[in-house]
Design a protein around this motif. Sequence first.
Motif, PDB file in Angstrom:
ATOM      1  N   SER A   1     -53.339  53.347 -22.384  1.00 49.47           N
ATOM      2  CA  SER A   1     -53.267  52.584 -23.634  1.00 49.47           C
ATOM      3  C   SER A   1     -53.858  53.370 -24.794  1.00 49.47           C
TER       4      SER A   1
ATOM      5  N   TRP B   1     -51.851  54.558 -28.065  1.00 50.12           N
ATOM      6  CA  TRP B   1     -52.389  54.255 -29.396  1.00 50.12           C
ATOM      7  C   TRP B   1     -52.489  55.529 -30.235  1.00 50.12           C
TER       8      TRP B   1
ATOM      9  N   ILE C   1     -53.258  47.955 -25.083  1.00 50.98           N
ATOM     10  CA  ILE C   1     -53.130  48.634 -26.378  1.00 50.98           C
ATOM     11  C   ILE C   1     -53.992  47.963 -27.444  1.00 50.98           C
TER      12      ILE C   1
ATOM     13  N   ASP D   1     -57.043  49.655 -29.563  1.00 43.94           N
ATOM     14  CA  ASP D   1     -57.168  49.651 -31.019  1.00 43.94           C
ATOM     15  C   ASP D   1     -58.571  49.246 -31.444  1.00 43.94           C
TER      16      ASP D   1
ATOM     17  N   SER E   1     -53.728  50.186 -38.729  1.00 45.07           N
ATOM     18  CA  SER E   1     -53.370  50.391 -37.320  1.00 45.07           C
ATOM     19  C   SER E   1     -52.723  49.173 -36.679  1.00 45.07           C
TER      20      SER E   1
ATOM     21  N   VAL F   1     -49.793  49.134 -33.754  1.00 43.52           N
ATOM     22  CA  VAL F   1     -50.191  48.505 -32.496  1.00 43.52           C
ATOM     23  C   VAL F   1     -49.192  47.423 -32.109  1.00 43.52           C
TER      24      VAL F   1
END
Length: 271
Positions: free
Chosen positions: A133, A137, A202, A206, A256, A260
């Motif tokens: 993940s 990312w 994910i 983040d 982000s 994501v």
Amino acid sequence: MTAKSTDKQQLAPIREVVVTRYVTPLREGGSLPAIVEADDFGTYVLKFRGAGQGTKVLIAELLAGEIGRKLGLPIPELVFANLDAAIGRNEGDPEIQELIERSEGLNLGMDFLPGSFGFDALQAHEIEARLASEIVWFDAFMTNVDRTARNTNMLIWHRELWLIDNGASIYPQYSGPKFPSRAQTTFPQISTHVLLPIASEIEAADERLSKRITAGELRDLVETIPEGWLGDTAYENAEAERAAYIEYLTNRLEGSRAFVKEAIDARAQLV
């Protein structure tokens, strides 16, 4: 094989070495990288500034590599490698000799991992979801189009996973002055990421990674780009070009959540 994620890294300044011997070409891709030895007794994979793909590939490799290392991802050490054209005098291949001559000065080296072998997409299930993940990312952040099942750009070395060849990252840099405004551009290529099917964390990635690097650290990394690698005529000067990289990376990091969500939605189509 084991593969682990690590915490934020405190990186030393990028070292500069002097190439002392050209060992052998790596005839993969169009940039014709090579294995070289340097005055620190290290062995490196050298990416040439005079290659046909241009210095923007080196900039992407430098920024993505150092950002990834800062995030705690397994990326070999990068060095600035000073190359004297005289190194190529005894090279029998005219193409390689010309490449060395065009690349005199600072190039980019990545620590060579002897005995490593390419990561097979069929091994993906062996990677823990946390690390997978984080890599997804990272590649979404960096808009890296080159981490697919066909070309994973990952190695196994001493049973550990390593990320290499990040030069296909930050592709909006080729859009000239529009570059900073493309920080929130979509990245549909994330759907082809080799680790996406097992990247089930994910959102948690983040939460961790977006806090491991700051806008100031991004600015400092951009400042390390050698002057000779800049010179895009779309910008007034090198300072303006650096400012574009800083603005793009900062805005993409701050936004982000958008990439994501895109990655999570792409994964939902696979599982």
